[in-house]
Scaffold this active site. Structure first.
Site, PDB file in Angstrom:
ATOM      1  N   HIS A  56       0.848  -1.198   0.000  1.00  0.00           N
ATOM      2  CA  HIS A  56       0.000   0.000   0.000  1.00  0.00           C
ATOM      3  C   HIS A  56       0.878   1.241   0.000  1.00  0.00           C
ATOM      4  O   HIS A  56       2.106   1.145   0.093  1.00  0.00           O
ATOM      5  CB  HIS A  56      -0.998  -0.006   1.157  1.00  0.00           C
ATOM      6  CG  HIS A  56      -0.409   0.086   2.526  1.00  0.00           C
ATOM      7  ND1 HIS A  56       0.413  -0.879   3.062  1.00  0.00           N
ATOM      8  CD2 HIS A  56      -0.553   1.029   3.508  1.00  0.00           C
ATOM      9  CE1 HIS A  56       0.755  -0.538   4.291  1.00  0.00           C
ATOM     10  NE2 HIS A  56       0.189   0.612   4.590  1.00  0.00           N
ATOM     11  N   HIS A  58       1.346   4.001   1.957  1.00  0.00           N
ATOM     12  CA  HIS A  58       1.852   4.781   3.085  1.00  0.00           C
ATOM     13  C   HIS A  58       3.382   4.865   3.072  1.00  0.00           C
ATOM     14  O   HIS A  58       4.070   3.888   2.757  1.00  0.00           O
ATOM     15  CB  HIS A  58       1.368   4.195   4.405  1.00  0.00           C
ATOM     16  CG  HIS A  58      -0.065   4.513   4.695  1.00  0.00           C
ATOM     17  ND1 HIS A  58      -0.819   3.805   5.614  1.00  0.00           N
ATOM     18  CD2 HIS A  58      -0.894   5.465   4.193  1.00  0.00           C
ATOM     19  CE1 HIS A  58      -2.046   4.312   5.660  1.00  0.00           C
ATOM     20  NE2 HIS A  58      -2.107   5.318   4.812  1.00  0.00           N
ATOM     21  N   ASP A  60       5.620   4.874   5.312  1.00  0.00           N
ATOM     22  CA  ASP A  60       6.416   3.961   6.136  1.00  0.00           C
ATOM     23  C   ASP A  60       6.484   2.555   5.534  1.00  0.00           C
ATOM     24  O   ASP A  60       7.027   1.640   6.161  1.00  0.00           O
ATOM     25  CB  ASP A  60       5.904   3.917   7.578  1.00  0.00           C
ATOM     26  CG  ASP A  60       4.488   3.402   7.707  1.00  0.00           C
ATOM     27  OD1 ASP A  60       3.724   3.474   6.731  1.00  0.00           O
ATOM     28  OD2 ASP A  60       4.120   2.932   8.807  1.00  0.00           O
ATOM     29  N   HIS A  61       5.970   2.397   4.318  1.00  0.00           N
ATOM     30  CA  HIS A  61       6.120   1.152   3.566  1.00  0.00           C
ATOM     31  C   HIS A  61       6.761   1.381   2.199  1.00  0.00           C
ATOM     32  O   HIS A  61       7.075   0.407   1.508  1.00  0.00           O
ATOM     33  CB  HIS A  61       4.763   0.464   3.391  1.00  0.00           C
ATOM     34  CG  HIS A  61       4.164   0.024   4.685  1.00  0.00           C
ATOM     35  ND1 HIS A  61       4.213  -1.275   5.145  1.00  0.00           N
ATOM     36  CD2 HIS A  61       3.514   0.722   5.656  1.00  0.00           C
ATOM     37  CE1 HIS A  61       3.616  -1.359   6.328  1.00  0.00           C
ATOM     38  NE2 HIS A  61       3.188  -0.156   6.646  1.00  0.00           N
ATOM     39  N   HIS A 115      -7.743  -0.612   5.757  1.00  0.00           N
ATOM     40  CA  HIS A 115      -6.736   0.326   6.268  1.00  0.00           C
ATOM     41  C   HIS A 115      -6.520   1.439   5.250  1.00  0.00           C
ATOM     42  O   HIS A 115      -6.524   2.623   5.584  1.00  0.00           O
ATOM     43  CB  HIS A 115      -5.442  -0.424   6.552  1.00  0.00           C
ATOM     44  CG  HIS A 115      -4.316   0.432   7.023  1.00  0.00           C
ATOM     45  ND1 HIS A 115      -4.347   1.121   8.217  1.00  0.00           N
ATOM     46  CD2 HIS A 115      -3.112   0.717   6.457  1.00  0.00           C
ATOM     47  CE1 HIS A 115      -3.219   1.795   8.368  1.00  0.00           C
ATOM     48  NE2 HIS A 115      -2.458   1.565   7.321  1.00  0.00           N
ATOM     49  N   ASP A 134      -0.482  -3.923   6.737  1.00  0.00           N
ATOM     50  CA  ASP A 134      -1.332  -3.289   7.740  1.00  0.00           C
ATOM     51  C   ASP A 134      -2.797  -3.716   7.615  1.00  0.00           C
ATOM     52  O   ASP A 134      -3.695  -2.993   8.043  1.00  0.00           O
ATOM     53  CB  ASP A 134      -1.225  -1.768   7.626  1.00  0.00           C
ATOM     54  CG  ASP A 134       0.161  -1.257   8.002  1.00  0.00           C
ATOM     55  OD1 ASP A 134       1.028  -2.086   8.353  1.00  0.00           O
ATOM     56  OD2 ASP A 134       0.382  -0.036   7.923  1.00  0.00           O
ATOM     57  N   HIS A 172       4.329  -4.312  11.268  1.00  0.00           N
ATOM     58  CA  HIS A 172       4.714  -3.483  12.415  1.00  0.00           C
ATOM     59  C   HIS A 172       4.908  -4.315  13.672  1.00  0.00           C
ATOM     60  O   HIS A 172       4.297  -5.371  13.839  1.00  0.00           O
ATOM     61  CB  HIS A 172       3.639  -2.430  12.708  1.00  0.00           C
ATOM     62  CG  HIS A 172       3.573  -1.334  11.702  1.00  0.00           C
ATOM     63  ND1 HIS A 172       4.388  -0.224  11.756  1.00  0.00           N
ATOM     64  CD2 HIS A 172       2.794  -1.173  10.603  1.00  0.00           C
ATOM     65  CE1 HIS A 172       4.105   0.577  10.740  1.00  0.00           C
ATOM     66  NE2 HIS A 172       3.139   0.018  10.019  1.00  0.00           N
TER      67      HIS A 172
END
Length: 256
Positions: A56, A58, A60-61, A115, A134, A172
Site C-alpha cells: 500500500h 503509506h 512507512d512502507h 486500512h 497493515d 509493524h
C-alpha cells in the site's frame, strides 16, 4: 522446501521482508520503509535484488523504494493498480485474482482494503507465506483509515480462510500493545494469555514477534474472532452481525 524468508526491522517499529530463491537467485523485498537495513541484509547474504513488492501507499512502507532502486535498477516494482497514482512508479500493476511466478512459485494477489483503499496482500501458497502489511497484523489489524469497517472485515475474513499453517508477515511491531488490548476482549482465553506471556518475553529480549502463524491469529486475534458466539457474548452483542461486532472491537482499539 519454502523459499528463504528474512524479517528486516526498519525505522522505529516497521518490518520489511525478503524472500529468496537459492536456485534462481530471485530475491524480492516486500515493502521498503527504509532502504539501508534492506540493503545491509542483501549485502550480508550476497543476494541481488530482483523484485520490490508494495502492499500500500503509506510512506512507512514505500519511502525506501527510490534509494533502493537506485542501487538495484533492475529490480521490478509491483503494486496495486488501484494505488498506482500514489505509489512509486510500478513496472507491474496488480489486482484481486492476479498471480505471477517468482522463484518457481505462484504469487497470488488479494485485495485487502480497509486500512487503505487499494491495499493488497501477496500470498505464496507453495512456501505458505502471506504478506499482509497493515491489514491482518499480529494480534491486530490496521486502523480503518480510508475504507469501511465492512471492507476490513471482508479482507480479514478472506485471509482467515487461508490454511492455518500459513505464515503471516505483517508490517509493524505492535504486538505487545495488541496483546494487552486483546485481553480486554477475551480475558479468559488461555491461548491468548499464553501468547501474551511469550510476546512479553520476546520483546524483553528485543526479538521480533512477527511473522506469526495464522493458527495463532485464529486462536487469539480478537479482530478475526468477532464472529464467534463467545466473543459476541463477552461484548453483550449476541444478536449483532459479525461486521457490527468487528466494528465495535476496532473502535474500542482506536480508543485504547
Amino acid at each position: 522446501m519454502p523459499l528463504e524468508l528474512l524479517t528486516i526491522p526498519a525505522r522505529s517499529d516497521n518490518y520489511a521482508f525478503i524472500v529468496h530463491d537459492a536456485e534462481s537467485g530471485a530475491t524480492a523485498v516486500i515493502d521498503v520503509p527504509d532502504a539501508a537495513p534492506v540493503q545491509a541484509a542483501l549485502v550480508a547474504h550476497g543476494w541481488t535484488l530482483t523484485d520490490i513488492w508494495l502492499t500500500h501507499h503509506h510512506g512507512d512502507h514505500t519511502e525506501g523504494v527510490a534509494p533502493l532502486r537506485a542501487l538495484y535498477p533492475q529490480a521490478r516494482v509491483s503494486g496495486a493498480a488501484a494505488d498506482a497514482h500514489r505509489l512509486p512508479a510500478l513496472d507491474r500493476q496488480l489486482k484481486e485474482g492476479d498471480s505471477f511466478s517468482f522463484g518457481g512459485e505462484d504469487v497470488q494477489i488479494f485485495e485487502v482494503s480497509g486500512h487503505t483503499l487499494g491495499h493488497i496482500a501477496f500470498y505464496m501458497p507453495g512456501s505458505g507465506y502471506v504478506f499482509t502489511a497493515d491489514s491482518l497484523m499480529a494480534l491486530g489489524c490496521g486502523r480503518v483509515n480510508e475504507g469501511t469497517h465492512e471492507q476490513m472485515w471482508e479482507s480479514l475474513s478472506k485471509l482467515a480462510a487461508l490454511p492455518p499453517e500459513t505464515v503471516v508477515c505483517s508490517g509493524h511491531e505492535y504486538t505487545a500493545n495488541n496483546a494487552k488490548f486483546a485481553l480486554t476482549i477475551e480475558p479468559g482465553n488461555e491461548a491468548l494469555k499464553s501468547r501474551a506471556d511469550a510476546i512479553a518475553k520476546a520483546r524483553a529480549k528485543g526479538t521480533p514477534t512477527v511473522p506469526s502463524s495464522l493458527s495463532d491469529e485464529l486462536a487469539t486475534n480478537p479482530f478475526l474472532r468477532a464472529g464467534l458466539p463467545s466473543v459476541k457474548a463477552a461484548l453483550g452483542m449476541q444478536d449483532a452481525s459479525n461486521v457490527d461486532v468487528f466494528t465495535e472491537i476496532r473502535q474500542r482499539k482506536d480508543r485504547f
